[in-house]
Structure formats: structure tokens, C-alpha cells
Write a protein that holds these residues in place. Structure first.
Motif: not given
Length: 224
Positions: A111-133
């Protein structure tokens, strides 16, 4: 008698000048030797002005003080670098949160864990994971209703649920804020494998999959 004194003072001044030339610096003893020679050989009808002599002494004192201050700063920097190195060495084997949109997926963590910083509350955040290619392997959403720093975790699988191989993966996040799509800052946790000392930036943490990270850039520390 006066001739003997003048000869001795001239020799003393020459010795001081020679010493200063060899050492490429003028010590306080050298300065006063030169000043004494200057006063002894001055024209009696046109003596050295008091203000000029005081200005010379003040200038030397200022230069001498700056030199000593520089030495103290160098010593202080050495102490601070040693302190940083000692502090950083305690992080080896730990995980640190760094402002990097990439993380290393290992067989141990899966797993990879982390933190996303948003300036204001939002209903949802879309996260995209890409490989080295540069291929997108996984997209998912994170609840951003709390706003601020939002925890994020990718389980190491692709969109079909297949486990991905160990390696470096890029994490990006975006959300719609005030009607506009915006990219959000992502920080990831990484494993500290070693510590290096850099003459310009001090202690540098070598984070697996991320590379060198300055100790000052570490946002948080967690257990391995």
C-alpha cells in the motif's frame, strides 16, 4: 640613540609586514607594530592626525571583530550540522511524510499512504495512480468533506483488483472547487533507508522510491 631606535622600529615594522605577507593576514600585534613605526617615523612638522589614527584603529578592530564572528559562525554551523545528523539518524527505518506526489509500493506494505491538502471542504476527491510508464492503473475517490489535510491510502491493486508489482507509482489528486477543477497537493509516506550529509543543505534523508529529502521538508513521522 634615536638612530638605533629608528632602526629597531623599522626592522620590527618590516618583520610585521613580512609576517602578514606570509600568513596573508594582519594580526593585532602586526598592526600595532606598523602603527608604532608610522608614529616614530612621522614628520614632526606634520604629525599624523589624531582622527586619522583613531579611524585606522577602529577599522582594524572592526575587521578583527568580523573575522572572529565568522569563525564563531563556522563553529556554530558545524555544531548544527552534527545535531542535524544525530537527529536524522534516528529516523532511519521510520516512515516520513514528504511533499512528493510519488511513493514506493513494496511487497511488505502492499500500500501507499499519504495526505491530500484541500483549501476547502469538497464532497469528493478523485485520486489517480500511474505507473512509471505513465499508465493509469487505478482511480478512486476520497471523502474530502472535512477539508484541510485528508488521509489517502491506495491498496496496491489496479482497477480490476489485481495486485500491482513493487515499484514507484505517481499519485495525483483533483477536485471541483468553486465550480472549477483544481489539482491538489499530495504528500506521501516513504521509508527512510539512510541519511547523507550535504555541505549545502545539511542532513538529507534517503527515502525509498523518492530519493533525497531535506530534514526540514519532513512533514510528519510515523512508525515503520
Amino acid at each position: 640613540m634615536n638612530s638605533v631606535n629608528t632602526t629597531n622600529e623599522t626592522a620590527s615594522a618590516s618583520k610585521a609586514a613580512s609576517s602578514a605577507k606570509n600568513n596573508q593576514s594582519l594580526t593585532q600585534e602586526d598592526f600595532f607594530s606598523l602603527l608604532s613605526a608610522q608614529l616614530s617615523m612621522q614628520d614632526p612638522s606634520n604629525p599624523v592626525d589624531n582622527d586619522q589614527m583613531i579611524a585606522q584603529m577602529a577599522s582594524f578592530s572592526t575587521v578583527d571583530g568580523i573575522g572572529k564572528l565568522n569563525d564563531q559562525i563556522v563553529n556554530l554551523n558545524t555544531v548544527m550540522t552534527s545535531s542535524q545528523a544525530l537527529q536524522a539518524s534516528g529516523l532511519v527505518g521510520q516512515k516520513v511524510l514528504v511533499p512528493a506526489g510519488a511513493g514506493y509500493l513494496s511487497a511488505e506494505d502492499n500500500a501507499i499512504k499519504g495526505v491530500i491538502s484541500t483549501p476547502s471542504p469538497v464532497p469528493s476527491i478523485k485520486v489517480s495512480v500511474t505507473d512509471e510508464a505513465g499508465q493509469v492503473v487505478k482511480t478512486f475517490t476520497v471523502d474530502g468533506s472535512a477539508g484541510g489535510n485528508v488521509d489517502m491510502s491506495w491498496d496496491g491493486t489496479d482497477n480490476s483488483g489485481k495486485p500491482m508489482a513493487s515499484g514507484i507509482y505517481n499519485i495525483s489528486a483533483n477536485a471541483t472547487i468553486d465550480g472549477e477543477a483544481q489539482d491538489l497537493a499530495v504528500s506521501t509516506y516513504g521509508h527512510v533507508s539512510s541519511v547523507s550529509l550535504n555541505s549545502s543543505s545539511g542532513a538529507v534523508l534517503n527515502v525509498r522510491g523518492i530519493g533525497g529529502v531535506r530534514l526540514a521538508d519532513v512533514l510528519a513521522v510515523t512508525e515503520a
